[in-house]
Design an enzyme around this catalytic site. Structure first.
Site, mmCIF file in Angstrom:
data_model
loop_
_atom_site.group_PDB
_atom_site.id
_atom_site.type_symbol
_atom_site.label_atom_id
_atom_site.label_comp_id
_atom_site.label_asym_id
_atom_site.label_seq_id
_atom_site.Cartn_x
_atom_site.Cartn_y
_atom_site.Cartn_z
ATOM 1 N N LYS A 1 33.584 -3.880 54.957
ATOM 2 C CA LYS A 1 34.676 -4.145 54.005
ATOM 3 C C LYS A 1 34.167 -4.719 52.687
ATOM 4 C CE LYS A 1 35.666 -8.370 56.605
ATOM 5 N NZ LYS A 1 35.070 -7.808 57.842
ATOM 6 N N HIS B 1 34.103 -17.678 62.497
ATOM 7 C CA HIS B 1 33.805 -17.400 61.090
ATOM 8 C C HIS B 1 34.208 -18.625 60.281
ATOM 9 C CE1 HIS B 1 33.259 -15.405 57.315
ATOM 10 N NE2 HIS B 1 33.025 -14.237 57.876
ATOM 11 N N GLU C 1 28.130 -11.659 60.827
ATOM 12 C CA GLU C 1 28.894 -10.703 60.016
ATOM 13 C C GLU C 1 28.547 -10.957 58.554
ATOM 14 O OE1 GLU C 1 32.973 -11.458 61.021
ATOM 15 O OE2 GLU C 1 32.726 -10.809 63.093
#
Lengths: 457, 457
Positions: free
Chosen positions: B106, B244, B320
């Site tokens: 993304k 996260h 990530e």
């Protein structure tokens, strides 16, 4: 809450009525006004008949998607009610029949919408770039019009133009644009050999607008006079004045000042220039739910300051209408892709397949607040079906489909019905500055089906 | 200001070094650290050699555009330095060699960038939607990989998944995803017949992050235990934990808490589930200019809490990474389409052909501040050419090309050189969350050329 309409305006009635320069007020207008008014004098957002048409379209679309099964991606979709568009145009022409709408294509660049406006007639187009000019010209041409037929219906209304875009407009014989700086005048002189005519865009006090524009565009009167001089020096014809009170402006007195300033500069130009000015662009910023008061103020002020010119036809008054023509015309329907009941509380998080990076970017860019309408609840179609409301209301938050925490559609609301994964939620009044700036962030699509209906048929 | 690098990491050095579970600190790391550090211990943004490579590419591109003449639309363009990407990967693998990067597609879904990462090897992909999964799978397949080869390199890391996307992932044999609610577990059980494995995404205290995520995603430990139970009831295998700390988080102690919470939940799952957990997803949120401190904190904490499992290879730790791998890799160059010298002041408005609706949407969505670098001044190439600075600095504001007053790139700055219409201005560190969410608002394009260079060759 929603009054029925007994005397709707038809397209055949959209012709200009004769104008007298006498002042009118809101009460005068109300006497022969055929739209449902709230007690405060504003126009109802969506009436019962319109909703019935839209409801049927949404029902049919959802039924089709449901039958296809879970493999089909149930994308968000729009219903565009062209009947509502006709009524908005009719409303404008009732109140300001001597002001020709130029549709601000940026607001919703849907090609079929542009085509519909061309077919309606008596609407021009405000284009902000090469691509918008190309889109509008192509649609005109596909309908059999020649450039000579339509070139006066297109204005390149971006005060700062990339040279390549300016050259394209000039080659397409689009010869009216806005300027607010000496540098832009010099650019036009250099690249169009004086073929492009200009409107001088003046500043307004748009401090009350939801989206103020004068922070970026517009010249004050003193600077405008310098721009006038530069135009005369370089042989650029000044066709008139443009102003814009900002999208969603709230203080109608801004219009009085803007028209008054326009008149001063207009007279100044006419004393200096060989040819008189003949175009006044009064911008946009109108919305359906707060239209009448500013519209009547504008009407009165235009008749006061430009009445003789309006009556003798020596001035063309135009407006840049975006939100006013599109917002209430489009209803967006989104799918619930996830639900999360918060532990030990009455709070529910609802995740939709559209959000701040998609059609609802208006929340971030345009400061819009959207109102969710539960469309299916546990698979049952309940769009505006208030009788089946649950007695115990939970507190919902609505979120978009991306991984961004910013992607929140509604922080806190109560819904009329409980929803679960797979249900649908609609948002009315979603035609202005929505799909125009939708993105593909996170890999979600920004291309959506639009279903056209006409509540006037 | 920019130190030269004498000992750059090559791709051949990107193999994992052996790990001991002893704690290390920043000073230890600095002893064998090959990157230029500022006095505060952060990494220099862009070094001299890299800049030379990028400068040459920008110069050649602008020269080509200029030769084509004013008819050609001088679109904004990117320069992507794959050498910088190699260095960022090398930096990560030096500090956290036992944490495998999964690129967050993304952040910048550029297909060539994804292909380059696949060719580098030892990088997986964090996909947020059907389209991102499809993009990555297609690129793998075009390079000759079979699904069996790469399926473990793709994680569907969106805690809320549209059913159609979930079905697609399942059909492509992508079998690892994140969940943070009982409802999502039930969706997975219903639609994948238990084939999809899950990581439970826990909340973090990301209140210091530029873009906090826990407001939208994550389950606290008590709710996580309920999710665990629901997985066991429905026969869904739990592969581990995901967290996260938010994009651009500033407090490394958040990582300590997140790893500690992960360990607690990990142990809880392992006592309940037949198969032990084997994946820990430590999220992202790292940026180049504030990397070392949180990275070392994370390293120490992972070795403290999961050292034995890391050493015996029974845990796969993944991250990530988005911004960290892309931001400094891309330089955006934009064209000046208009200039306006304010009357009676030293202020200059500069209008660019890119802005908040284009590649610089990061200013609005991502709270990014961008720094303009004058690239040509009056047509002369002056990119980082400080010697030719003007003594008298004016106050500039920089604006995007749309008609929206919100479209302001920089409100107030001083530029190194005076600019005029036709000049170019660059923005370094523009690879993260930029073109990923660019729009076509006002008819401006969101498709841009990207020139690839490699400062490591």
């Amino acid at each position: 809450m929603f009054k029925s309409i007994t005397n709707r305006v038809k397209m055949s009635q959209l012709c200009h009525s004769s104008i007298t320069a006498s002042r009118i007020n809101l009460m005068d207008l109300g006497n022969h006004y055929s739209y449902p008014l709230t007690p405060s004098g504003s126009v109802e957002s969506i009436n019962v008949s319109t909703r019935k048409t839209i409801k049927q379209a949404i029902f049919e679309k959802i039924t089709t998607i449901t039958k296809a099964g879970p493999q089909l991606e149930p994308s968000p979709f729009y219903v565009c009610d062209l009947g509502e568009l006709k009524r908005q145009l009719g409303l404008w022409n009732q109140v300001l029949p001597f002001v020709k709408p130029y549709y601000a294509v940026k607001c919703n660049p849907n090609a079929k919408f542009v085509e519909t406006l061309i077919k309606f007639g008596n609407v021009g187009f405000d284009c902000a770039s090469l691509d918008e000019i190309r889109t509008v010209c192509h649609i005109y041409e596909s309908l059999g019009y020649s450039t000579a037929d339509f070139k006066d219906n297109v204005i390149y209304a971006n005060p700062v133009k990339p040279v390549s875009h300016l050259l394209y407009a000039n080659n397409k014989n689009i010869n009216l644009t806005t300027v607010d700086s000496i540098e832009e005048v010099e650019k036009i002189a250099k690249f169009t050999n004086g073929r492009m005519n200009v409107l001088i865009r003046i500043t307004t006090d748009d401090s009350t607008a939801t989206c103020p524009l004068s922070v970026k565009f517009g010249a004050d009167l003193r600077y405008s006079c310098q721009i006038v001089q530069r135009c005369l020096d370089l042989g650029i014809r000044i066709r008139g004045i443009a102003f814009h009170c900002g999208s969603g402006f709230k203080d109608p007195s801004t219009l009085i000042k803007a028209v008054s300033d326009s008149r001063k500069l207009w007279d100044h130009i006419n004393t200096r220039q060989y040819e008189d000015c003949d175009v006044l662009d009064v911008g946009g910023g109108f919305s359906k739910d707060s239209f009448l008061e500013p519209a009547v103020v504008l009407r009165n002020e235009l008749l006061e300051k430009f009445g003789n010119r309006i009556n003798d036809g020596s001035i063309k008054v135009i407006s840049e209408l975006g939100r006013f023509l599109t917002a209430s015309v489009y209803t967006l329907t989104t799918n619930v892709i996830g639900v999360r009941n918060e532990l030990d509380s009455n709070k529910v998080r609802v995740y939709l397949n559209d959000g701040l990076y998609g059609n609802l970017n208006c929340i971030l860019y345009d400061h819009q607040e959207v109102e969710p309408v539960v469309t299916t609840s546990a698979g049952n179609f309940v769009y505006h079906d208030a009788e089946e409301r649950e007695p115990n209301k939970r507190q919902y938050s609505l979120w978009g489909p991306t991984c961004d925490g910013l992607d929140c559609v509604v922080k806190k609301t109560q819904l009329s019905h409980h929803v679960q994964c797979g249900d649908w939620i609609s948002f009315e009044n979603c035609g202005a500055y929505t799909n125009a700036a939708a993105t593909t962030f996170n890999g979600f699509t920004n291309e959506f089906e639009c279903i056209y209906v006409d509540s006037e048929i």
